[in-house]
Scaffold this motif. Structure first.
Motif, short mmCIF file in Angstrom:
data_model
loop_
_atom_site.label_atom_id
_atom_site.label_comp_id
_atom_site.label_asym_id
_atom_site.label_seq_id
_atom_site.Cartn_x
_atom_site.Cartn_y
_atom_site.Cartn_z
N ARG A 1 6.37 17.29 -3.24
CA ARG A 1 7.58 17.19 -4.07
C ARG A 1 8.81 17.72 -3.32
NH1 ARG A 1 4.07 18.76 -8.24
NH2 ARG A 1 4.72 20.92 -8.01
N GLU A 2 8.63 18.83 -2.61
CA GLU A 2 9.73 19.40 -1.83
C GLU A 2 10.18 18.44 -0.73
OE1 GLU A 2 8.34 23.22 -0.55
OE2 GLU A 2 8.45 24.06 -2.58
N TYR A 3 9.21 17.82 -0.06
CA TYR A 3 9.56 16.85 0.99
C TYR A 3 10.23 15.63 0.38
CZ TYR A 3 9.27 13.86 5.07
OH TYR A 3 9.58 13.03 6.12
N LEU A 4 9.78 15.19 -0.78
CA LEU A 4 10.44 14.08 -1.47
C LEU A 4 11.90 14.39 -1.73
CD1 LEU A 4 10.47 11.35 -2.92
CD2 LEU A 4 9.62 12.53 -4.96
N MET A 5 12.19 15.60 -2.18
CA MET A 5 13.58 15.98 -2.42
C MET A 5 14.36 16.04 -1.11
SD MET A 5 13.72 15.87 -5.57
CE MET A 5 15.43 16.33 -5.73
N GLU A 6 13.69 16.37 -0.03
CA GLU A 6 14.33 16.43 1.29
C GLU A 6 14.73 15.04 1.78
OE1 GLU A 6 12.79 17.58 5.73
OE2 GLU A 6 12.06 18.80 4.06
N VAL A 7 13.89 14.03 1.54
CA VAL A 7 14.16 12.68 2.05
C VAL A 7 14.72 11.74 0.99
CG1 VAL A 7 12.42 12.88 3.87
CG2 VAL A 7 11.80 11.84 1.67
N ARG A 8 14.88 12.22 -0.22
CA ARG A 8 15.32 11.39 -1.34
C ARG A 8 16.57 10.58 -1.01
NH1 ARG A 8 19.14 11.98 -5.30
NH2 ARG A 8 18.64 11.06 -7.32
N GLN A 9 17.57 11.21 -0.43
CA GLN A 9 18.83 10.53 -0.13
C GLN A 9 18.62 9.35 0.82
OE1 GLN A 9 21.73 10.94 -1.57
NE2 GLN A 9 22.64 9.33 -0.34
N LEU A 10 17.61 9.44 1.68
CA LEU A 10 17.35 8.37 2.64
C LEU A 10 16.76 7.12 1.98
CD1 LEU A 10 15.84 10.53 5.50
CD2 LEU A 10 18.22 9.78 5.23
N LEU A 11 16.33 7.25 0.74
CA LEU A 11 15.74 6.13 0.01
C LEU A 11 16.70 5.52 -1.00
CD1 LEU A 11 12.26 7.78 -0.53
CD2 LEU A 11 12.82 5.94 1.08
N LEU A 12 17.92 6.05 -1.06
CA LEU A 12 18.93 5.58 -2.01
C LEU A 12 20.06 4.90 -1.27
CD1 LEU A 12 19.24 8.81 -4.19
CD2 LEU A 12 17.89 6.77 -4.71
N TYR A 13 20.76 4.02 -1.97
CA TYR A 13 21.98 3.41 -1.46
C TYR A 13 23.16 4.13 -2.10
CZ TYR A 13 19.24 -0.29 0.60
OH TYR A 13 18.34 -0.98 1.36
N ASP A 14 23.92 4.85 -1.29
CA ASP A 14 25.04 5.64 -1.77
C ASP A 14 26.33 4.91 -1.40
OD1 ASP A 14 26.85 7.55 -2.55
OD2 ASP A 14 26.38 8.95 -0.93
N PHE A 15 26.90 4.16 -2.36
CA PHE A 15 28.07 3.35 -2.08
C PHE A 15 29.32 4.18 -1.83
CE2 PHE A 15 25.27 0.45 -4.44
CZ PHE A 15 25.11 -0.52 -3.45
#
Length: 118
Positions: A60-74
């Motif tokens: 879960r901690e690693y997911l939060m670490e890489v979360r932004q890399l899986l999103l499109y931030d316009f």
């Protein structure tokens, strides 16, 4: 790497997004295929819940670490996002192919756009 899901196939990580940036084995919980054969998914739940809490917490901690890399931030407000990684991979591929002396797909600089730009 060796494929564990297909004879003489590519590793499963190559079919996941950004395998050179995201450590998918660190991120996911692997369960035996037999756990997926249960029609009500009880086997899957038992297998997933059977993973020790400290390992689930680390995932879960690693997911939060890489979360932004899986999103499109316009708004490009949080740095690298999924679009940035796609462009980085295209840039790397073009560079490796040696297409032209200065063939640029993107210039790797963050840009800020407003909604009226679209």
């Amino acid at each position: 790497e060796v494929s564990w899901w297909r004879f003489n196939g590519a590793p499963i990580e190559w079919s996941l997004p950004f395998p050179n940036v995201i450590d998918w084995r660190r991120l996911v919980i692997e369960v035996p295929v037999e756990a997926l054969e249960d029609s009500q998914s009880v086997g899957f739940l038992k297998a997933a819940l059977g993973v020790p809490e400290e390992i689930r917490r680390a995932k879960r901690e690693y997911l939060m670490e890489v979360r932004q890399l899986l999103l499109y931030d316009f708004s490009a407000s949080a740095g690298r996002d999924a679009f940035s990684l796609v462009m980085e991979e295209i840039y790397s591929a073009v560079h490796l192919l040696g297409v032209g002396p200065r063939a640029y797909v993107c210039d790797m600089h963050m840009r800020r756009f407003s909604e009226r730009d679209f």
